[in-house]
Write a protein that holds these residues in place. Structure first.
Motif, PDB file in Angstrom:
ATOM      1  N   THR A 149       9.785   8.387   3.766  1.00  0.00           N
ATOM      2  CA  THR A 149       9.135   8.378   2.458  1.00  0.00           C
ATOM      3  C   THR A 149       9.800   7.360   1.536  1.00  0.00           C
ATOM      4  O   THR A 149      10.848   6.797   1.847  1.00  0.00           O
ATOM      5  N   LEU A 150       9.163   7.172   0.392  1.00  0.00           N
ATOM      6  CA  LEU A 150       9.712   6.273  -0.622  1.00  0.00           C
ATOM      7  C   LEU A 150      11.062   6.771  -1.122  1.00  0.00           C
ATOM      8  O   LEU A 150      11.903   5.992  -1.558  1.00  0.00           O
ATOM      9  N   SER A 163      15.937  16.636  -8.655  1.00  0.00           N
ATOM     10  CA  SER A 163      15.327  15.611  -9.498  1.00  0.00           C
ATOM     11  C   SER A 163      13.832  15.558  -9.213  1.00  0.00           C
ATOM     12  O   SER A 163      13.413  15.383  -8.064  1.00  0.00           O
ATOM     13  N   LEU A 164      13.015  15.715 -10.273  1.00  0.00           N
ATOM     14  CA  LEU A 164      11.566  15.679 -10.093  1.00  0.00           C
ATOM     15  C   LEU A 164      11.124  14.314  -9.578  1.00  0.00           C
ATOM     16  O   LEU A 164      10.215  14.218  -8.746  1.00  0.00           O
ATOM     17  N   ALA A 165      11.775  13.263 -10.064  1.00  0.00           N
ATOM     18  CA  ALA A 165      11.418  11.913  -9.588  1.00  0.00           C
ATOM     19  C   ALA A 165      11.644  11.791  -8.094  1.00  0.00           C
ATOM     20  O   ALA A 165      10.822  11.217  -7.365  1.00  0.00           O
ATOM     21  N   GLU A 166      12.758  12.370  -7.595  1.00  0.00           N
ATOM     22  CA  GLU A 166      13.033  12.331  -6.158  1.00  0.00           C
ATOM     23  C   GLU A 166      11.977  13.116  -5.383  1.00  0.00           C
ATOM     24  O   GLU A 166      11.526  12.691  -4.318  1.00  0.00           O
ATOM     25  N   VAL A 167      11.616  14.282  -5.909  1.00  0.00           N
ATOM     26  CA  VAL A 167      10.609  15.102  -5.237  1.00  0.00           C
ATOM     27  C   VAL A 167       9.283  14.352  -5.157  1.00  0.00           C
ATOM     28  O   VAL A 167       8.615  14.337  -4.117  1.00  0.00           O
ATOM     29  N   LEU A 168       8.879  13.706  -6.256  1.00  0.00           N
ATOM     30  CA  LEU A 168       7.616  12.973  -6.268  1.00  0.00           C
ATOM     31  C   LEU A 168       7.652  11.808  -5.276  1.00  0.00           C
ATOM     32  O   LEU A 168       6.684  11.572  -4.545  1.00  0.00           O
ATOM     33  N   GLN A 169       8.752  11.067  -5.252  1.00  0.00           N
ATOM     34  CA  GLN A 169       8.859   9.950  -4.314  1.00  0.00           C
ATOM     35  C   GLN A 169       8.863  10.433  -2.862  1.00  0.00           C
ATOM     36  O   GLN A 169       8.520   9.677  -1.950  1.00  0.00           O
ATOM     37  N   TYR A 170       9.250  11.684  -2.666  1.00  0.00           N
ATOM     38  CA  TYR A 170       9.223  12.273  -1.327  1.00  0.00           C
ATOM     39  C   TYR A 170       7.789  12.523  -0.851  1.00  0.00           C
ATOM     40  O   TYR A 170       7.564  12.757   0.336  1.00  0.00           O
ATOM     41  N   HIS A 171       6.828  12.445  -1.755  1.00  0.00           N
ATOM     42  CA  HIS A 171       5.416  12.619  -1.398  1.00  0.00           C
ATOM     43  C   HIS A 171       4.709  11.285  -1.131  1.00  0.00           C
ATOM     44  O   HIS A 171       3.491  11.270  -0.929  1.00  0.00           O
ATOM     45  N   VAL A 172       5.449  10.194  -1.147  1.00  0.00           N
ATOM     46  CA  VAL A 172       4.833   8.867  -1.015  1.00  0.00           C
ATOM     47  C   VAL A 172       5.415   8.135   0.190  1.00  0.00           C
ATOM     48  O   VAL A 172       6.632   8.072   0.372  1.00  0.00           O
ATOM     49  N   PRO A 206       0.815  -1.221   0.000  1.00  0.00           N
ATOM     50  CA  PRO A 206       0.000   0.000   0.000  1.00  0.00           C
ATOM     51  C   PRO A 206       0.848   1.270   0.000  1.00  0.00           C
ATOM     52  O   PRO A 206       1.996   1.256   0.410  1.00  0.00           O
ATOM     53  N   PHE A 207       0.223   2.370  -0.463  1.00  0.00           N
ATOM     54  CA  PHE A 207       0.879   3.659  -0.518  1.00  0.00           C
ATOM     55  C   PHE A 207       0.017   4.711   0.174  1.00  0.00           C
ATOM     56  O   PHE A 207      -1.212   4.607   0.190  1.00  0.00           O
ATOM     57  N   THR A 208       0.687   5.711   0.706  1.00  0.00           N
ATOM     58  CA  THR A 208       0.025   6.954   1.094  1.00  0.00           C
ATOM     59  C   THR A 208       0.628   8.057   0.242  1.00  0.00           C
ATOM     60  O   THR A 208       1.853   8.247   0.256  1.00  0.00           O
ATOM     61  N   VAL A 209      -0.205   8.756  -0.504  1.00  0.00           N
ATOM     62  CA  VAL A 209       0.272   9.798  -1.415  1.00  0.00           C
ATOM     63  C   VAL A 209      -0.204  11.155  -0.916  1.00  0.00           C
ATOM     64  O   VAL A 209      -1.413  11.360  -0.720  1.00  0.00           O
TER      65      VAL A 209
END
Length: 573
Positions: A260-261, A233-242, A213-216
């Motif tokens: 975070t992820l 890195s945008l990918a790093e920023v996005l994974q920081y929200h999960v 499961p994830f929390t976003v």
């Protein structure tokens, strides 16, 4: 929208069709009951159920409503607005999906296509609006040329009038949040379009559609428009929200830190009905809508973009003392690698350290190799160090670190500023450039290794440094370790005697381990040395005094020869 609902899974499609059928049938039943009342005036236009029955595009829908016994619901007073899937929409569902749904699931999905108590014509629409569905939850409608619902279903025939409301024919079946994964929950909402675009651009959609499961924590479009992500890195920023777990608002304590992820922490605080999130830069944002729960996790909408602490490249660029290094990283494309998850430890030469170095003399490939020799694929703080340690560099080969008061790398570069933290590792500023063995002569190869310090001291004492640095020569050096020197007493030797012993460890040509064969060779000293290649492939040396020692490390190849480390000091006869 392609991410989730254009091609729903078999189970989801079945759910959609069955649910919609349930709702329409319910409405039809109510309408039938009204027909039994002789006081109701006749209507020239039929109710929603009757209009659907008279339209061939809805024959699949009508059949399903009839089978479910829900027709009377859509015959009720209303008013209703129904987003009605056409035969083609139902045809997009996999065979057997409808029959796999429970009645409860079917009713919920069909009810999600209906707005009760309101008749909405296409002419009443704004460019964006969210309306509550009869099943609960919201439908997200955009009207910009086409009218689209949940960023998935396009209205193909609008404003079909009925006595108790309006039908809009759509080309896809709609799903409530609890039938969608977290990507689908984000995708359907027009106020999260920027987040959807970012997830797609970084190829993260498929990862977030896995089991979880994830929390976003989902930033809104406004949050993205106001965010300054710099070079992160945008990918790093996005994974920081999960968060790789499902965390509902009801599960929260007053204060908690979660990983975070992306690997960094978030501080979450809950007080008096308000949930706030503080990122690693100290910025605090609020959860504006919580607990949008789906099949593989939950989405919480927030009013800001969370920033992890700056990565190694960001920290180096912001420091101002590493401009040459940062330029070289960008030139070789290694800046992107050092913005990755890591962790990394970078021994970073300052601008002063590089002021006398002509980096333009290296090819891009050589420069990349040298830069990677300054990076360790681990997070090493100064407090983790022992008196001596060797660590493998990202380029291959080892770095030799000593910590005795000062921290020194390769016996040449002193750490002038330690433990500069970044989100993906640590920077230690150093006052000299580090070079792999292949860029050094045999003296440099020996000097960098703390295990060969006694040999380096002996070479200096014997006055042989310049000889062994001759770039026109080609040498093979058998290098005794410190422990080997401890086993002999050289204190009473003259400089010439010491030089004779040291040159007995040197062959006047380069011989790699693959080229060694058993036999007698003549050293630079002029005396013979016996070499034996053993059955197991190891190499041993027998000196003029009859002592036999082993080669323990081979093929440390440099610019003017090769070094092989041995476990004893060789003595001529």
């Amino acid at each position: 929208m392609e991410i989730i609902t254009h091609n729903p899974s078999t189970k989801l499609r079945t759910l959609l069709f069955n649910s919609f059928v349930a709702i329409l049938l319910i409405f039809s039943l109510q309408a039938c009951g009204d027909d039994d009342n002789p006081t109701d005036p006749p209507n020239e236009t039929g109710n929603i159920a009757e209009v659907a029955q008279s339209n061939d595009d809805f024959s699949d829908l009508v059949s399903a409503l009839s089978d479910a016994g829900l027709v009377s619901t859509l015959e009720g007073d209303g008013p209703f607005t129904v987003f009605a899937p056409t035969n083609d929409a139902f045809g997009n569902l996999p065979d057997g999906l409808l029959s796999s749904l429970t009645n409860e699931q079917l009713t919920e999905i069909l009810s999600y296509h209906v707005i009760a108590g309101s008749e909405i014509a296409s002419g009443d629409l704004q460019s964006e609006q969210a309306v509550e569905a009869f099943a609960g939850g919201e439908l997200f409608i955009t009207a910009d040329g086409d009218v689209v619902v949940n960023d998935n279903a396009t209205v193909v025939n609008a404003d079909i009038e009925a006595s108790n409301g309006t039908i809009h024919a759509i080309d896809q079946v709609l799903l409530p949040d609890n039938f969608l994964d977290v990507v689908g929950i984000v995708t359907k909402r027009y106020n999260l379009q920027s987040l959807e675009d970012a997830v797609v651009s970084e190829n993260l959609a498929s990862a977030l559609q896995e089991d979880g499961p994830f929390t976003v924590f989902a930033p809104t479009n406004n949050a993205f428009s106001n965010a300054d992500l710099g070079d992160q890195s945008l990918a790093e920023v996005l994974q920081y929200h999960v968060i790789p777990a499902e965390v509902l608002s009801g599960d929260l304590q007053a204060t908690q830190t979660v990983e975070t992820l992306q690997g960094e922490d978030l501080l979450i605080e809950a007080a008096e009905g308000t949930v706030t999130i503080t990122d690693n830069t100290g910025q605090m944002y609020e959860v504006t809508e919580a607990d949008l729960q789906g099949t593989n996790g939950v989405v919480h909408i927030i009013n800001g973009v969370l920033n992890p602490a700056p990565n190694i490249v960001d920290v180096a660029a912001a420091d101002g003392n590493f401009t040459t290094l940062v330029d070289a990283l960008v030139q070789t494309g290694l800046d992107e690698a050092l913005q990755g998850a890591g962790p990394f430890t970078v021994f970073a030469p300052t601008d002063n350290a590089l002021s006398g170095v002509d980096l333009s003399g290296f090819s891009e490939q050589q420069l990349a190799e040298i830069l990677q020799y300054h990076v360790v694929n681990a997070n090493i703080l100064s407090t983790d160090l022992q008196a001596e340690q060797s660590v493998e560099a990202l380029a291959g080969g080892n770095l030799f670190v000593t910590a005795d008061g000062n921290v020194v790398v390769n016996d040449i570069a002193t750490v002038v500023s330690a433990d500069v933290e970044a989100s993906n590792g640590t920077i230690h500023a150093i006052d000299n450039i580090l070079l792999p063995d292949s860029y050094q002569d045999v003296v440099g190869i020996v000097s960098k290794r703390y295990s060969l310090q006694a040999l380096e001291d002996a070479v200096v004492t014997a006055g042989l440094v310049s000889t062994l640095q001759d770039d026109q020569a080609s040498y093979t050096v058998f290098a005794p370790t410190n422990a080997a020197f401890d086993a002999v007493d050289t204190s009473g030797l003259t400089q010439q005697e010491l030089a004779d012993i040291l040159t007995y460890h040197v062959l006047p040509s380069e011989v790699l381990s693959g080229d060694i064969s058993s036999g007698t060779v003549t050293t630079v000293n002029g005396a013979d040395l016996e070499i034996t290649v053993n059955n197991d492939g190891s190499v041993s040396l027998t000196d003029g005094a009859g002592n036999t020692y082993n080669v323990t490390t081979v093929d440390l190849e440099g610019t003017n020869g090769v070094v092989h480390i041995i476990d004893g000091v060789l003595l001529p006869s």
